[in-house]
Every structure is written in structure tokens, then in C-alpha cells.
Design a protein around this motif. Structure first.
Motif, PDB file in Angstrom:
ATOM      1  N   MET A 137       0.815  -1.209   0.000  1.00 34.02           N
ATOM      2  CA  MET A 137       0.000   0.000   0.000  1.00 34.02           C
ATOM      3  C   MET A 137       0.852   1.263   0.000  1.00 34.02           C
ATOM      4  O   MET A 137       0.346   2.357   0.269  1.00 34.02           O
ATOM      5  CB  MET A 137      -0.934  -0.002   1.210  1.00 34.02           C
ATOM      6  N   ALA A 138       2.127   1.143  -0.299  1.00 34.25           N
ATOM      7  CA  ALA A 138       3.055   2.274  -0.203  1.00 34.25           C
ATOM      8  C   ALA A 138       2.637   3.461  -1.062  1.00 34.25           C
ATOM      9  O   ALA A 138       2.858   4.615  -0.684  1.00 34.25           O
ATOM     10  CB  ALA A 138       4.469   1.829  -0.580  1.00 34.25           C
ATOM     11  N   ALA A 139       2.025   3.214  -2.224  1.00 35.03           N
ATOM     12  CA  ALA A 139       1.650   4.296  -3.138  1.00 35.03           C
ATOM     13  C   ALA A 139       0.221   4.773  -2.921  1.00 35.03           C
ATOM     14  O   ALA A 139      -0.238   5.701  -3.604  1.00 35.03           O
ATOM     15  CB  ALA A 139       1.821   3.833  -4.586  1.00 35.03           C
ATOM     16  N   GLN A 140      -0.478   4.206  -1.960  1.00 35.31           N
ATOM     17  CA  GLN A 140      -1.870   4.560  -1.714  1.00 35.31           C
ATOM     18  C   GLN A 140      -1.969   5.771  -0.791  1.00 35.31           C
ATOM     19  O   GLN A 140      -1.134   5.954   0.095  1.00 35.31           O
ATOM     20  CB  GLN A 140      -2.577   3.362  -1.066  1.00 35.31           C
ATOM     21  N   ARG A 141      -2.983   6.608  -1.011  1.00 36.44           N
ATOM     22  CA  ARG A 141      -3.202   7.745  -0.120  1.00 36.44           C
ATOM     23  C   ARG A 141      -3.510   7.251   1.285  1.00 36.44           C
ATOM     24  O   ARG A 141      -4.241   6.279   1.476  1.00 36.44           O
ATOM     25  CB  ARG A 141      -4.356   8.604  -0.624  1.00 36.44           C
ATOM     26  N   ALA A 142      -2.967   7.949   2.271  1.00 38.66           N
ATOM     27  CA  ALA A 142      -3.149   7.517   3.657  1.00 38.66           C
ATOM     28  C   ALA A 142      -4.607   7.561   4.085  1.00 38.66           C
ATOM     29  O   ALA A 142      -5.045   6.734   4.886  1.00 38.66           O
ATOM     30  CB  ALA A 142      -2.304   8.385   4.590  1.00 38.66           C
ATOM     31  N   ASP A 143      -5.383   8.514   3.553  1.00 41.58           N
ATOM     32  CA  ASP A 143      -6.776   8.628   3.979  1.00 41.58           C
ATOM     33  C   ASP A 143      -7.675   7.559   3.376  1.00 41.58           C
ATOM     34  O   ASP A 143      -8.871   7.499   3.661  1.00 41.58           O
ATOM     35  CB  ASP A 143      -7.334  10.022   3.687  1.00 41.58           C
ATOM     36  N   GLN A 144      -7.112   6.687   2.532  1.00 44.00           N
ATOM     37  CA  GLN A 144      -7.880   5.576   1.972  1.00 44.00           C
ATOM     38  C   GLN A 144      -7.685   4.280   2.767  1.00 44.00           C
ATOM     39  O   GLN A 144      -8.274   3.251   2.431  1.00 44.00           O
ATOM     40  CB  GLN A 144      -7.479   5.352   0.508  1.00 44.00           C
ATOM     41  N   LEU A 145      -6.882   4.334   3.822  1.00 45.40           N
ATOM     42  CA  LEU A 145      -6.609   3.152   4.623  1.00 45.40           C
ATOM     43  C   LEU A 145      -7.615   3.015   5.760  1.00 45.40           C
ATOM     44  O   LEU A 145      -8.240   3.986   6.186  1.00 45.40           O
ATOM     45  CB  LEU A 145      -5.199   3.236   5.215  1.00 45.40           C
ATOM     46  N   SER A 146      -7.742   1.802   6.268  1.00 50.02           N
ATOM     47  CA  SER A 146      -8.541   1.580   7.469  1.00 50.02           C
ATOM     48  C   SER A 146      -7.818   2.160   8.679  1.00 50.02           C
ATOM     49  O   SER A 146      -6.631   2.491   8.619  1.00 50.02           O
ATOM     50  CB  SER A 146      -8.778   0.082   7.678  1.00 50.02           C
ATOM     51  N   GLY A 147      -8.528   2.244   9.798  1.00 47.54           N
ATOM     52  CA  GLY A 147      -7.908   2.774  11.009  1.00 47.54           C
ATOM     53  C   GLY A 147      -6.715   1.959  11.455  1.00 47.54           C
ATOM     54  O   GLY A 147      -5.669   2.511  11.821  1.00 47.54           O
ATOM     55  N   GLY A 148      -6.848   0.643  11.424  1.00 49.44           N
ATOM     56  CA  GLY A 148      -5.732  -0.209  11.828  1.00 49.44           C
ATOM     57  C   GLY A 148      -4.536  -0.060  10.912  1.00 49.44           C
ATOM     58  O   GLY A 148      -3.384  -0.046  11.365  1.00 49.44           O
ATOM     59  N   GLN A 149      -4.796   0.069   9.608  1.00 45.48           N
ATOM     60  CA  GLN A 149      -3.698   0.263   8.656  1.00 45.48           C
ATOM     61  C   GLN A 149      -3.022   1.602   8.879  1.00 45.48           C
ATOM     62  O   GLN A 149      -1.787   1.695   8.825  1.00 45.48           O
ATOM     63  CB  GLN A 149      -4.238   0.160   7.226  1.00 45.48           C
ATOM     64  N   GLN A 150      -3.809   2.640   9.133  1.00 46.49           N
ATOM     65  CA  GLN A 150      -3.215   3.955   9.381  1.00 46.49           C
ATOM     66  C   GLN A 150      -2.334   3.933  10.628  1.00 46.49           C
ATOM     67  O   GLN A 150      -1.257   4.542  10.650  1.00 46.49           O
ATOM     68  CB  GLN A 150      -4.316   5.004   9.534  1.00 46.49           C
ATOM     69  N   GLN A 151      -2.758   3.230  11.671  1.00 42.78           N
ATOM     70  CA  GLN A 151      -1.948   3.184  12.876  1.00 42.78           C
ATOM     71  C   GLN A 151      -0.658   2.410  12.633  1.00 42.78           C
ATOM     72  O   GLN A 151       0.398   2.762  13.185  1.00 42.78           O
ATOM     73  CB  GLN A 151      -2.738   2.562  14.030  1.00 42.78           C
ATOM     74  N   ARG A 152      -0.689   1.376  11.792  1.00 45.85           N
ATOM     75  CA  ARG A 152       0.541   0.646  11.464  1.00 45.85           C
ATOM     76  C   ARG A 152       1.495   1.540  10.676  1.00 45.85           C
ATOM     77  O   ARG A 152       2.719   1.476  10.863  1.00 45.85           O
ATOM     78  CB  ARG A 152       0.201  -0.630  10.696  1.00 45.85           C
ATOM     79  N   VAL A 153       0.952   2.393   9.810  1.00 45.80           N
ATOM     80  CA  VAL A 153       1.796   3.360   9.101  1.00 45.80           C
ATOM     81  C   VAL A 153       2.403   4.339  10.096  1.00 45.80           C
ATOM     82  O   VAL A 153       3.590   4.688   9.995  1.00 45.80           O
ATOM     83  CB  VAL A 153       0.980   4.104   8.022  1.00 45.80           C
ATOM     84  N   ALA A 154       1.614   4.780  11.065  1.00 41.51           N
ATOM     85  CA  ALA A 154       2.128   5.705  12.081  1.00 41.51           C
ATOM     86  C   ALA A 154       3.240   5.059  12.904  1.00 41.51           C
ATOM     87  O   ALA A 154       4.223   5.719  13.265  1.00 41.51           O
ATOM     88  CB  ALA A 154       0.985   6.154  12.993  1.00 41.51           C
ATOM     89  N   ILE A 155       3.110   3.770  13.188  1.00 40.72           N
ATOM     90  CA  ILE A 155       4.156   3.067  13.927  1.00 40.72           C
ATOM     91  C   ILE A 155       5.414   2.946  13.066  1.00 40.72           C
ATOM     92  O   ILE A 155       6.533   3.128  13.552  1.00 40.72           O
ATOM     93  CB  ILE A 155       3.661   1.684  14.382  1.00 40.72           C
ATOM     94  N   ALA A 156       5.229   2.650  11.769  1.00 48.10           N
ATOM     95  CA  ALA A 156       6.380   2.587  10.862  1.00 48.10           C
ATOM     96  C   ALA A 156       7.087   3.941  10.801  1.00 48.10           C
ATOM     97  O   ALA A 156       8.326   4.009  10.780  1.00 48.10           O
ATOM     98  CB  ALA A 156       5.928   2.158   9.470  1.00 48.10           C
ATOM     99  N   ARG A 157       6.313   5.015  10.769  1.00 50.76           N
ATOM    100  CA  ARG A 157       6.905   6.369  10.774  1.00 50.76           C
ATOM    101  C   ARG A 157       7.726   6.596  12.041  1.00 50.76           C
ATOM    102  O   ARG A 157       8.813   7.182  11.999  1.00 50.76           O
ATOM    103  CB  ARG A 157       5.799   7.415  10.661  1.00 50.76           C
ATOM    104  N   ALA A 158       7.210   6.128  13.170  1.00 50.55           N
ATOM    105  CA  ALA A 158       7.955   6.266  14.423  1.00 50.55           C
ATOM    106  C   ALA A 158       9.249   5.476  14.387  1.00 50.55           C
ATOM    107  O   ALA A 158      10.293   5.942  14.871  1.00 50.55           O
ATOM    108  CB  ALA A 158       7.084   5.815  15.594  1.00 50.55           C
TER     109      ALA A 158
END
Length: 269
Positions: A137-158
Motif C-alpha cells: 500500500m506504499a503508493a496509496q493515499r493515507a486517507d484511503q486506509l482503514s484505522g488499523g492500517q493507518q496506525q501501522r503506518v504511524a508506527i512505521a513512521r515512528a
């Protein structure tokens, strides 16, 4: 070691955090528990210096964090990565770019403005996404992800900040039981695999007992419990949570940490 010494934060006449003192050794998974309004979020935000303490000190490896300014403060915020309840992603940007935002402290401003990221930073971000099974999902807009997916992206950012400490402020508050399990196991895996200290605000006492090796209980801004999960009896928990005790002691799903979907595997592996 992280040391909090007499930390207080007042908003007008109200003390959101009142004379908090404790120390945390590297590599611990600490849960900060307490009812809503107990001061948990303010405590974490002060450690990251998003809130300014009224009095007291925060020391890390002997450095007075409360005195940091400018570039030194930005570096500290990179070393003490925040994960928020509402993810704090840039919805219009793709997933990879959101993760790369975790590298801002280490790149010149002009690079970030034109999104010209060093190849090494891109490699680090891709590796982080792969760890959390988010690379497709690397090329997908962040606002198109589910809540759980968005939080995993936030953890990856951390993670790409290469922090010494992760400060997670109610990271599963808006997630369903399955995504709660995925996110909590991700934090546990980071703690065990990388040895990164995790300090996590949790409303659910059952989750805190399941994942954390130490609990700090707060009530009305003060620390009223500090010890191993086994030492927090139901009687103490009822005193800590008052009328919320039944809710926080019953709302966690029944599972063992590490028993995850194939995307993560067992923490012990």
C-alpha cells in the motif's frame, strides 16, 4: 535511563500532572493507566516536550530534556517518537511519504519540501513498511486506509525516526478488537526485537496487564501505583478507576500477545 523528577503541568489552577517522579530503564514496556482525565496524555506530551512542564525535570542519559531548545529539542523529539490516537498522518500524501516524514529531523528542509528524499532514507522507510506488511500500500493515499492500517503506518513512521523511546498515546482507542491486537503486538515486537523502550497510555487494564512489564497508575494527575502488573490487584484497580473499573477490566479481547495474523508472526520468532 529516563528520569522524571517532580514533573508538574498546570493549566490555570488545575494540575493535569502533579509532582510525578519515576525512572524507566532502557528496553521496558511500561503501561500508563488510569481513568479519563487522569493526566496520562499530558505526561507523555511533556516527555516529548509537546507540552511545557510548569515545574520539575525530565532527564535522559543525564541530559536535561526540559532545558532543550532549537535543534537539540527537535533531535529529542525524534529520539522520543510519538504515536497518537488519531494517527496524525497527512491524508492526501501516499503511505511511503508519510513514513518518510519520520526522517525530517535528519534531512535538510529543502529536501522535504520538494520530497527529494535520500535513497538511504527511502530504503529505511520501505523496510519499516515491510515489517508491518504495509509495503503493498506504499503508493496509496493515507486517507484511503482503514484505522488499523493507518496506525501501522504511524508506527512505521515512528520506527524510521530510530528512536530510543516510543510514546504511544492511546494508540488503540479507536480500533476494533482485531486491529487492537495487531497494533499492540506490533508495539510489543518493536520493544522485544529492537529493545526500544515503549511507554503506552492504555484505558484497558486487561490489555495493560497482558502486554506491559510495568504499570504506572495515575489518578487526578498524581502517580498512585508503580509496579509489576501482578501487583495491581483488582481491589487496587477499583480504587484507581472508581466507577470505570468494570468497563476497563472487561473490554479487552481474549488473546495471547504474539498470536497474530501471518503478516506479523510470533513475537518470539
Amino acid at each position: 535511563m529516563l528520569e522524571v523528577d517532580g514533573l508538574t503541568c498546570r493549566f490555570g489552577t488545575k494540575a493535569a500532572v502533579d509532582n510525578a517522579s519515576f525512572s524507566i530503564e532502557p528496553g521496558r514496556f511500561v503501561g500508563v493507566i488510569g481513568r479519563s482525565g487522569a493526566g496520562k496524555s499530558t505526561l507523555l506530551r511533556m516527555i516529548n516536550r509537546l507540552e511545557t512542564p510548569t515545574s520539575g525535570r525530565i532527564l535522559f542519559e543525564g541530559v536535561d530534556v526540559t532545558a532543550l531548545q532549537g535543534r537539540d529539542l527537535r533531535r529529542w523529539r525524534a529520539r522520543s517518537a510519538m504515536i497518537f490516537q488519531q494517527f496524525n498522518l497527512v491524508g492526501r500524501l501516499d503511505v511511503l511519504t508519510n513514513v518518510l516524514m519520520g526522517r525530517l529531523a535528519g534531512v535538510p528542509l529543502w529536501r522535504s519540501l520538494i520530497q527529494h528524499w535520500p535513497q538511504n532514507d527511502k530504503a529505511v522507510a520501505i523496510s519499516a513498511l515491510e515489517q508491518f506488511d504495509m509495503m503493498p500500500m506504499a503508493a496509496q493515499r493515507a486517507d484511503q486506509l482503514s484505522g488499523g492500517q493507518q496506525q501501522r503506518v504511524a508506527i512505521a513512521r515512528a520506527i524510521v525516526q530510530q528512536p530510543d523511546i516510543i510514546l504511544a498515546d492511546e494508540p488503540i482507542a479507536s480500533l476494533d478488537p482485531r486491529n487492537t491486537r495487531i497494533v499492540m503486538d506490533a508495539l510489543l515486537r518493536i520493544n522485544k526485537h529492537f529493545g526500544i523502550t515503549v511507554i503506552c497510555n492504555l484505558h484497558s487494564l486487561d490489555l495493560a496487564r497482558t502486554y506491559c512489564d510495568r504499570l504506572i497508575g495515575m489518578s487526578a494527575g498524581r502517580i498512585v501505583f508503580d509496579g509489576a502488573p501482578a501487583a495491581l490487584t483488582d481491589s487496587i484497580a477499583r480504587e484507581l478507576y472508581d466507577l470505570e473499573a468494570g468497563e476497563v477490566m472487561d473490554d479487552a479481547p481474549d488473546f495471547v500477545p504474539g498470536e497474530l495474523t501471518p503478516a506479523f508472526g510470533n513475537v518470539a520468532a
